[in-house]
Design a protein around this motif. Structure first.
Motif, PDB file in Angstrom:
ATOM      1  N   MET A  87      42.361  49.657  42.800  1.00  0.00           N
ATOM      2  CA  MET A  87      43.434  48.777  42.312  1.00  0.00           C
ATOM      3  C   MET A  87      43.086  47.301  42.084  1.00  0.00           C
ATOM      4  O   MET A  87      43.394  46.767  40.961  1.00  0.00           O
ATOM      5  CB  MET A  87      44.667  48.777  43.065  1.00  0.00           C
ATOM      6  CG  MET A  87      45.245  50.334  43.093  1.00  0.00           C
ATOM      7  SD  MET A  87      46.709  50.464  44.458  1.00  0.00           S
ATOM      8  CE  MET A  87      47.936  49.166  43.655  1.00  0.00           C
ATOM      9  N   MET A  88      42.114  47.028  43.101  1.00  0.00           N
ATOM     10  CA  MET A  88      41.747  45.563  42.852  1.00  0.00           C
ATOM     11  C   MET A  88      40.788  45.272  41.991  1.00  0.00           C
ATOM     12  O   MET A  88      40.713  44.382  41.311  1.00  0.00           O
ATOM     13  CB  MET A  88      40.989  45.058  44.419  1.00  0.00           C
ATOM     14  CG  MET A  88      40.889  43.572  44.244  1.00  0.00           C
ATOM     15  SD  MET A  88      42.324  42.711  44.258  1.00  0.00           S
ATOM     16  CE  MET A  88      43.335  42.716  45.971  1.00  0.00           C
ATOM     17  N   LEU A  89      39.655  46.402  41.780  1.00  0.00           N
ATOM     18  CA  LEU A  89      38.817  46.241  40.854  1.00  0.00           C
ATOM     19  C   LEU A  89      39.327  46.471  39.457  1.00  0.00           C
ATOM     20  O   LEU A  89      38.896  45.650  38.474  1.00  0.00           O
ATOM     21  CB  LEU A  89      37.849  47.332  40.915  1.00  0.00           C
ATOM     22  CG  LEU A  89      36.867  47.741  39.965  1.00  0.00           C
ATOM     23  CD1 LEU A  89      35.779  46.593  39.979  1.00  0.00           C
ATOM     24  CD2 LEU A  89      35.943  49.096  40.364  1.00  0.00           C
ATOM     25  N   GLY A  90      40.508  47.578  39.180  1.00  0.00           N
ATOM     26  CA  GLY A  90      41.116  47.222  38.160  1.00  0.00           C
ATOM     27  C   GLY A  90      41.547  46.009  37.676  1.00  0.00           C
ATOM     28  O   GLY A  90      41.829  45.637  36.296  1.00  0.00           O
ATOM     29  N   TYR A  91      42.301  45.208  38.556  1.00  0.00           N
ATOM     30  CA  TYR A  91      42.858  44.175  38.417  1.00  0.00           C
ATOM     31  C   TYR A  91      42.037  43.118  37.888  1.00  0.00           C
ATOM     32  O   TYR A  91      42.350  42.303  36.971  1.00  0.00           O
ATOM     33  CB  TYR A  91      43.671  43.525  39.517  1.00  0.00           C
ATOM     34  CG  TYR A  91      44.348  42.327  39.431  1.00  0.00           C
ATOM     35  CD1 TYR A  91      45.923  42.322  38.987  1.00  0.00           C
ATOM     36  CD2 TYR A  91      43.873  41.102  39.873  1.00  0.00           C
ATOM     37  CE1 TYR A  91      46.322  41.349  38.775  1.00  0.00           C
ATOM     38  CE2 TYR A  91      44.550  39.870  39.734  1.00  0.00           C
ATOM     39  CZ  TYR A  91      45.823  40.144  39.333  1.00  0.00           C
ATOM     40  OH  TYR A  91      46.496  38.682  39.192  1.00  0.00           O
ATOM     41  N   ALA A  92      40.777  43.134  38.486  1.00  0.00           N
ATOM     42  CA  ALA A  92      39.885  42.143  37.965  1.00  0.00           C
ATOM     43  C   ALA A  92      39.312  42.277  36.604  1.00  0.00           C
ATOM     44  O   ALA A  92      39.280  41.288  35.787  1.00  0.00           O
ATOM     45  CB  ALA A  92      38.625  42.205  39.063  1.00  0.00           C
ATOM     46  N   ILE A  93      39.094  43.473  36.176  1.00  0.00           N
ATOM     47  CA  ILE A  93      38.641  43.730  34.821  1.00  0.00           C
ATOM     48  C   ILE A  93      39.876  43.498  34.017  1.00  0.00           C
ATOM     49  O   ILE A  93      39.373  42.918  32.658  1.00  0.00           O
ATOM     50  CB  ILE A  93      38.215  45.153  34.875  1.00  0.00           C
ATOM     51  CG1 ILE A  93      36.946  45.526  35.749  1.00  0.00           C
ATOM     52  CG2 ILE A  93      37.881  45.737  33.313  1.00  0.00           C
ATOM     53  CD1 ILE A  93      36.780  46.897  35.988  1.00  0.00           C
ATOM     54  N   GLY A  94      41.041  43.981  34.246  1.00  0.00           N
ATOM     55  CA  GLY A  94      42.241  43.405  33.355  1.00  0.00           C
ATOM     56  C   GLY A  94      42.367  41.919  32.823  1.00  0.00           C
ATOM     57  O   GLY A  94      42.481  41.609  32.002  1.00  0.00           O
ATOM     58  N   ARG A  95      41.799  41.201  34.206  1.00  0.00           N
ATOM     59  CA  ARG A  95      41.862  39.889  33.898  1.00  0.00           C
ATOM     60  C   ARG A  95      40.941  39.109  32.981  1.00  0.00           C
ATOM     61  O   ARG A  95      41.218  38.259  32.385  1.00  0.00           O
ATOM     62  CB  ARG A  95      41.923  39.137  35.333  1.00  0.00           C
ATOM     63  CG  ARG A  95      43.268  38.991  36.127  1.00  0.00           C
ATOM     64  CD  ARG A  95      44.274  38.405  35.238  1.00  0.00           C
ATOM     65  NE  ARG A  95      45.512  38.189  35.920  1.00  0.00           N
ATOM     66  CZ  ARG A  95      46.694  38.069  35.618  1.00  0.00           C
ATOM     67  NH1 ARG A  95      46.881  37.936  34.113  1.00  0.00           N
ATOM     68  NH2 ARG A  95      47.710  37.692  36.278  1.00  0.00           N
TER      69      ARG A  95
END
Length: 307
Positions: free
Chosen positions: A154-162
């Protein structure tokens, strides 16, 4: 400089104009989902091989049309889970943005519903998590081990989304940058940007605003590295997800200090929507980490070699 569509990227890199109206934010969201799904599948497979998560039980129908249940390894449900979470996340992100800007919604509801910008990341997180919890319960998966498997992804996906927010210039930037506070050794673009050609059509005067999406990318990637490093921790199931909540709350609480968002007054506390949610995440995360810090006697050993 912002690049709302793939056409803008191609033109900037190669000087040619091609009809590629793919939104860059949407492209990075898709990449985030694919990468996060891959990481989740890998982690579920590791936990399944170690005996920490049993098979999922999914409803099916046999040749006679009679409903029955089939057992599948938990990593096999990642595609279905990702699809449900993505849809719920998009709906939640839009809903929370509307709740944060009710005046704009009342003035022009359809424009806010179908705009290409204006998404609350916490709204997407909450709605997506709730949808994921429903799927986990429906498929009879162990809740806390599954949440632990999802935490770093979830944290990895958040970083890429940003990254998508930064590239497209979707309005998630910060307040006006104070150049007097900038260290001399930092390049100007790391401190202030004007996001020319941004997707929301905003005109930002020089020197610009804080590129908060860029900061969130860096902080979130650091949080992902921590979560991934602690994924084989000796504590009880649910401890890693508690750590995720703590890190997510702290990260967003820090970034809110240099952003401009509507302030609400709840029980005498003046804070933005994100600050209220961040506070709740921090409290829940700290509580979970304290309660689950001791190994349960029934907890299987996690020292087995991961596949």
């Amino acid at each position: 400089m912002a690049f709302p569509y793939l056409t803008d990227v191609v033109h900037s890199l190669f000087g040619i104009s091609l009809p590629l109206p793919m939104p860059m934010f949407g492209l990075f969201v898709a990449i985030a989902m694919l990468v996060a799904a891959y990481a989740l599948k890998r982690e579920l497979q590791r936990k399944h091989s170690n005996g920490q998560i049993s098979n999922a039980r999914m409803k099916s129908k046999n040749e006679k049309g009679v409903s029955t249940f089939i057992e599948v390894p938990p990593q096999e449900i990642v595609a279905d889970l990702s699809f449900v979470v993505m849809l719920a996340g998009i709906a939640g992100a839009r809903l929370f943005h509307i709740l944060e800007h009710t005046d704009e919604f009342m003035a022009s509801p359809w424009a806010m519903i179908f705009t290409t910008s204006g998404l609350s990341i916490f709204g997407g997180l909450i709605a997506g998590t709730l949808a994921g919890l429903y799927c986990v319960r429906r498929w009879q998966l162990a809740l806390r081990p599954t949440l632990d498997a999802a935490a770093p992804t979830m944290m990895l996906g958040y970083a890429i989304g940003r990254i998508g927010c930064q590239v497209s210039g979707d309005g998630d930037w910060g307040s006006v940058a104070n150049l007097a506070l900038k260290p001399d050794w930092l390049p100007l673009w790391t401190w202030a940007q004007t996001y020319d050609n941004n997707i929301v059509g905003a005109i930002i005067a020089a020197p610009g605003v804080y590129p908060t999406p860029l900061y969130e990318v860096l902080m979130s990637m650091a949080c992902f590295v921590l979560l991934w490093a602690f994924r084989k921790n000796p504590f009880q199931a649910g401890w890693l997800f508690s750590m995720y909540m703590l890190l997510a709350g702290v990260e967003r609480l820090l970034i809110e200090k240099i952003r401009i968002n509507p302030v609400f007054d709840i029980l005498g506390i003046h804070a933005t929507q994100a600050e209220f949610i961040s506070g709740a995440l921090i409290a829940a995360g700290l509580t979970g980490m304290l309660v689950l810090r001791k190994r349960s006697p029934a907890m299987p050993q996690t020292g087995a070699k991961a596949k």
